[in-house]
Each structure stands twice: as structure tokens, then as C-alpha cells.
Motif scaffolding. Structure first.
Motif: not given
Length: 227
Positions: A43-60, A180-186
Motif C-alpha cells: 500500500x502507498x501509505x502503510x501508516x496513514x495516520x502518522x504520515x505528517x509526523x513521520x515526514x517531520x522526523x525524516x526532515x529533522x 528505520x532506527x536512525x533515519x539515516x539515508x541509505x
């Protein structure tokens, strides 16, 4: 529309059409193809309720990385594999130094991305802002505002974000793969609208150290490595 120049790190193949490269490509495509399989069938979004928060974590996480340097492996749309060294300094600066026999050197000074073919002694330019690399070389990365995010998939070990240019000026999509743990770009995967995809996998990265500013200057009067 995105300019389709010969920049292999963006959209198209490199010039390494050797039998050895093709053989290595098959093993690399097997491992990296797992990402494509997940993207295609999940599915395109496996956790749709938390997309904006997850993107903010990736941005950070990305915004906390001012520099890195290490190795990269590139798999071109035709399966040919190239290796080399990468130096990145946000905002806007990056250097891809390909190992021989690949003659390419790609450098961004923060404004213009230049590809130097050291064998042919040619220099091709494109504005950095016209390339997908611009999205994660910005001073303040904000994927939700700067791109149209079309997928965010969370798996054990990996988060995978797929986005396209929200303005419609650039074609294709960019997929970013994070630990998934460190959110380091691979890994990043840049796909065009014709089914071709270039994959770049990072390894042996060292973060937030000083990088010689000359790495991001490309002089046309010299084809020597390291200038």
C-alpha cells in the motif's frame, strides 16, 4: 520539464557497457530490487495516520546532517554498475567521483550541477534546482511542503518515501530509503516516466565532518582527479 541531460546520477545510463559490469549488476539488482518489489506491491501509505509526523522526523534527521562523505554504488537503468566516492555538504553541494574506468565526475557548487567526462574533456551543466537532488540538498528540508509525497512505507529495518515534484515542472519520481532506527539515508532511486530507474546506494558514511571546499569546485582547465 526536467532537462534530460546525460547526468547518470539523475536519470540515464552510464557509458560502462562491459561484460564485468553487467555480471555485477545482476547480483546488485537482486538485492536492491527488493525495494522496488515492496514499492510496487505494498500500500502507498502503510501508516496513514502518522504520515505528517513521520515526514517531520525524516526532515529533522536530514536537516541534522550538514555533511557526509563515503562510498556509493550506482545501478543504471540498463543494470550497469558503477562505484565511487561521494562528498555532500548542505546546502547544495555534492561531489560524485566515479572509479575508473568510468570517466565521470559530477560536482554541484550549490547553484549548478556540472558533469565532467574526463575522457572526452566535456562539461555539461544543469541548474541544481532543476534536479531531484535539490530536494535533499536544501538548507531546510521539508518533504511535505516541497514535494508531492506519493508513498510512505514503513518496514522492519527501512522506511521508504516516494515523492514527485509538486509543481509539475520535473518529471519522474524520487524514492528515498532510510534506516528505520536512525533515519539515516541509505539509498535513493530516481525513476523517469518511461520505466527507467537509477539507484544509488550509500555506504561507509562519515557524518558532519569538515570537507575541503575545493571538492565542490570544478575547474575546466584540468581533468585531474581531486581538482
Amino acid at each position: 520539464m526536467m532537462k534530460k541531460l546525460i547526468l547518470p546520477i539523475l536519470l540515464v545510463t552510464t557509458a560502462l557497457g562491459t561484460a564485468v559490469g553487467t555480471a555485477v549488476a545482476q547480483s546488485s539488482k537482486t538485492a536492491m530490487g527488493q525495494i522496488s518489489a515492496k514499492t510496487q506491491y505494498a500500500a502507498p501509505f502503510t501508516d496513514p495516520a502518522n504520515v505528517r509526523a513521520d515526514l517531520a522526523r525524516i526532515d529533522a534527521s536530514m536537516n541534522a546532517t550538514t555533511t557526509f562523505q563515503g562510498d556509493f554504488t550506482q545501478v543504471a537503468p540498463d543494470g550497469v554498475v558503477s562505484n565511487g566516492r561521494i562528498w555532500l555538504q548542505r546546502p547544495g553541494k555534492v561531489r560524485f567521483e566515479y572509479n575508473e574506468p568510468n570517466p565521470l565526475l559530477i560536482v554541484s557548487d550549490g547553484v549548478t550541477l556540472v558533469q565532467n567526462d574526463r575522457q572526452l574533456e566535456t562539461f555539461d551543466r544543469v541548474p541544481l534546482s532543476a534536479t531531484p537532488l535539490n530536494y535533499f540538498l536544501k538548507e531546510n528540508i521539508n518533504l511535505a511542503e516541497d514535494t508531492e509525497v506519493t508513498a510512505l512505507q514503513k518496514y522492519p529495518g527501512q522506511w521508504i518515501v516516494t515523492a514527485r515534484d509538486g509543481s509539475g515542472e520535473q518529471e519522474g519520481t524520487m524514492t528515498l530509503v532510510f534506516d528505520s532506527e536512525t533515519l539515516a539515508l541509505q539509498t535513493w532511486i530516481i525513476a523517469d516516466d518511461f520505466g527507467g530507474a537509477t539507484r544509488v546506494q550509500l555506504s561507509n558514511l562519515q557524518y558532519n565532518g569538515r570537507i575541503d571546499p575545493r571538492k565542490f569546485v570544478l575547474r575546466e582547465d584540468s581533468n585531474r582527479r581531486g581538482r
